[in-house]
Write a protein that holds these residues in place. Structure first.
Motif, short mmCIF file in Angstrom:
data_model
loop_
_atom_site.label_atom_id
_atom_site.label_comp_id
_atom_site.label_asym_id
_atom_site.label_seq_id
_atom_site.Cartn_x
_atom_site.Cartn_y
_atom_site.Cartn_z
N ILE A 1 9.94 16.54 -4.10
CA ILE A 1 8.66 16.26 -3.83
C ILE A 1 8.59 14.64 -3.54
N THR A 2 9.42 13.85 -4.30
CA THR A 2 9.60 12.47 -3.93
C THR A 2 10.28 12.22 -2.75
N LEU A 3 11.14 12.93 -2.22
CA LEU A 3 12.08 12.75 -1.42
C LEU A 3 11.18 13.19 0.11
N ILE A 4 10.34 14.30 -0.13
CA ILE A 4 9.45 14.58 1.04
C ILE A 4 8.48 13.47 1.35
N ILE A 5 7.87 13.11 0.29
CA ILE A 5 6.80 11.91 0.31
C ILE A 5 7.48 10.59 0.96
N ALA A 6 8.82 10.44 0.51
CA ALA A 6 9.45 9.25 1.00
C ALA A 6 9.47 9.33 2.57
N PHE A 7 9.87 10.23 3.04
CA PHE A 7 10.22 10.54 4.44
C PHE A 7 8.79 10.31 5.07
N ILE A 8 7.93 10.89 4.63
CA ILE A 8 6.39 10.99 5.25
C ILE A 8 5.83 9.40 5.32
N LEU A 9 6.03 8.74 4.47
CA LEU A 9 5.65 7.38 4.21
C LEU A 9 6.36 6.18 4.65
N PHE A 10 7.84 6.36 4.49
CA PHE A 10 8.88 5.21 4.92
C PHE A 10 10.04 5.93 5.94
N GLY A 11 9.86 7.17 6.49
CA GLY A 11 10.71 7.63 7.65
C GLY A 11 10.53 7.27 9.04
N PHE B 1 24.00 12.63 3.97
CA PHE B 1 22.68 13.02 5.16
C PHE B 1 22.12 11.84 5.93
N GLY B 2 22.57 10.73 5.91
CA GLY B 2 22.38 9.59 6.70
C GLY B 2 20.84 9.24 6.40
N PHE B 3 20.24 9.03 5.16
CA PHE B 3 18.96 8.55 5.07
C PHE B 3 18.81 7.24 5.27
N SER B 4 17.69 6.70 5.76
CA SER B 4 17.64 5.26 6.12
C SER B 4 17.58 4.42 4.82
N GLU B 5 17.73 3.30 4.84
CA GLU B 5 17.55 2.66 3.26
C GLU B 5 16.13 2.52 2.72
N GLU B 6 15.11 2.44 3.74
CA GLU B 6 13.85 2.66 3.33
C GLU B 6 13.48 3.83 2.45
N VAL B 7 13.89 4.98 3.27
CA VAL B 7 13.78 6.32 2.54
C VAL B 7 14.43 6.49 1.23
N THR B 8 15.71 6.26 1.51
CA THR B 8 16.49 6.12 0.01
C THR B 8 15.78 5.06 -1.09
N GLY B 9 15.39 4.08 -0.62
CA GLY B 9 14.74 3.33 -1.86
C GLY B 9 13.60 3.83 -2.30
N ALA B 10 12.56 4.19 -1.28
CA ALA B 10 11.56 5.02 -2.01
C ALA B 10 11.78 6.38 -2.82
N SER C 1 0.64 -1.14 0.10
CA SER C 1 -0.03 -0.16 0.13
C SER C 1 0.89 1.45 -0.06
N LEU C 2 2.15 1.35 0.76
CA LEU C 2 2.77 2.34 0.63
C LEU C 2 3.42 2.84 -0.66
N GLY C 3 3.95 1.82 -1.30
CA GLY C 3 4.56 1.92 -2.52
C GLY C 3 3.45 2.56 -3.65
N LEU C 4 2.18 2.04 -3.41
CA LEU C 4 1.15 2.39 -4.48
C LEU C 4 0.94 3.91 -4.03
N ILE C 5 0.86 4.21 -2.81
CA ILE C 5 0.22 5.51 -2.30
C ILE C 5 1.45 6.41 -2.98
N LYS D 1 15.13 -3.30 -2.59
CA LYS D 1 13.86 -3.79 -2.48
C LYS D 1 12.60 -2.74 -2.61
N ILE D 2 12.67 -1.75 -1.55
CA ILE D 2 11.93 -0.73 -1.67
C ILE D 2 11.82 0.09 -2.87
N SER D 3 12.86 0.57 -3.40
CA SER D 3 13.01 1.07 -4.93
C SER D 3 12.43 0.28 -5.92
#
Length: 419
Positions: free
Chosen positions: A409-419, A251-260, A166-170, A285-287
């Motif tokens: 915008i993708t980085l912002i959304i990635a932080f909101i959904l996967f951060g 900047f130390g982004f998590s792998e989940e955020v980076t992948g998204a 669901s998060l990937g689709l959103i 996997k997330i990307s």
């Protein structure tokens, strides 16, 4: 003469639906072409894997299959058969040479896709030699592209949306809608022409090359403009693939955020996989999930763009008169989109998983081959100087601005959904 004319009444869009459907039907019935090998890393591997007698035989069988399909299509749309049968083998050989060049491991490491080699091969020949008119008239760029697009529908499986999560689709929905509209707005502000506007908006927001090709088909766009957009996509994907993982690590982004972030903003699937691999297994996997979710939306986007373009074009032609009717919109609607959707529905809901698994590699290879044939043809039709002379720098500025917005915008959304 009248009888001869009546034979060629099938519109090109319906022709490609028929041909795409025929290829799919033959595959389901068991007519599966072996997949030729094009991957090599050294001259020794080139001769031991690619240029072997067995592999060349597979390429030969593939040639016989596609020339029969292509000749049938040429006959249906009224192309001169003699010039087509003389010209097609030349286009095929050039395309195979391009696929072999693209199969080199060094080229793959740079994420240079096969279509760019097909395009460059055609461009070099068309700009170094004067091609005869009979040969130019034999080229069937639009037909090749649209057959590839119908076959692309077989790989867009609706049930796989659930697997994407669901998060990937959103994220895919939010990114596609926001970036597409922003790119469209920027292009309009910079007074970029309508065809380039639609192609740039789709390429930046959805899935790069495939989206640009699908949009060009949906709006019956100029192949030279399509080439221009694809060149921008492929050129920008390389630095993004290399530097975005570096920025994420700094900047130390998590792998989940980076992948998204990678999956939502890099425009080619190959570059997404390559950049995700540089970060780690979770990022990969997330990307992949996010990029796949965007790819799934291609069919819906192509349909929506087709309706919008048909309606807006009809509106312009009927300006000052009555509003365009559904009949007029239907006449302008690109019918190959129905073939794309039909193939997707068939493979999503009506075929067993075992059948889908059995035919997918053969159909994927043929899809890639039709696209490569199309881009070889585009190159052969195009004067390299005209490619950039006819387009001002405004489309490039619009593309880069939209891509910058896409990254943020993708980085912002990635932080909101996967951060």
């Amino acid at each position: 003469m009248t009888i001869e004319k009546e034979r060629f009444v099938i519109h090109e869009d319906w022709t490609v639906v028929i041909l795409g459907g025929l290829i799919i039907l033959l595959s389901i019935l068991g007519v599966l072409l072996p997949v030729p090998a094009f991957n090599w890393s050294s001259s020794q591997e080139l001769f031991s894997k690619v240029l072997t007698v067995g592999n060349l035989q597979i390429i030969g069988w593939q040639f016989l299959f596609v020339i029969v399909i292509a000749a049938l299509g040429a006959w249906m749309i009224g192309k001169p058969m003699k010039s087509f049968l003389l010209g097609f083998p030349i286009v095929y050989i050039l395309t195979i040479l391009a696929l072999i060049m693209a199969g080199n491991s060094a080229m793959k490491a740079l994420n240079l896709e096969a279509v760019i080699f097909s395009l460059v091969t055609g461009l070099v020949i068309s700009n170094c030699f004067t091609l005869p008119e009979w040969f130019k008239s034999s080229l069937s760029t639009e037909m090749f592209v649209k057959i590839g697009l119908v076959l692309l529908g077989t790989s867009v499986i609706f049930t796989d949306i659930l697997k994407a999560g669901s998060l990937g689709l959103i994220q895919a929905l939010v990114v596609v809608l926001s970036v597409w509209y922003f790119a469209f707005w920027v292009c309009k502000k910079l007074k970029v022409d309508s065809e380039l506007t639609m192609m740039i908006s789709s390429a930046v927001s959805i899935c790069g090359v495939s989206a640009a090709i699908a949009t060009s088909g949906a709006i019956k766009g100029d192949s030279k403009k399509l080439t221009y957009v694809i060149s921008m996509v492929l050129v920008t994907a390389i630095p993004m693939m290399i530097f975005m993982p570096v920025i994420a690590e700094y900047f130390g982004f998590s792998e989940e955020v980076t992948g998204a972030w990678l999956g939502g903003s890099i425009d080619t699937s190959g570059a997404v996989v390559a950049s995700g691999s540089l970060v780690g297994e979770t990022a990969l996997k997330i990307s992949t999930i996010v990029k796949f979710s965007q790819n799934v939306l291609l069919g819906l986007a192509a349909f929506a763009i087709s309706v919008y373009w048909s309606y807006s074009k009809s509106n312009k032609e009927n300006e000052g008169r009555e509003r365009p009717t559904l009949k007029v919109i239907w006449e302008r609607f690109p019918k190959f989109v129905l073939g794309f959707i039909g193939a997707s529905v068939l493979f999503s809901f009506f075929l067993s998983p075992s059948t889908t698994t059995a035919v997918k590699d053969s159909l994927k290879t043929l899809q890639g081959l039709w696209f490569a044939l199309a881009f070889t043809s585009i190159g052969l039709e195009t004067n390299f100087a005209d490619l950039f002379r006819q387009n001002s720098k405004k489309p490039l500025y619009a593309f880069l601005i939209a891509q910058g917005f896409n990254i943020v915008i993708t980085l912002i959304i990635a932080f909101i959904l996967f951060g």
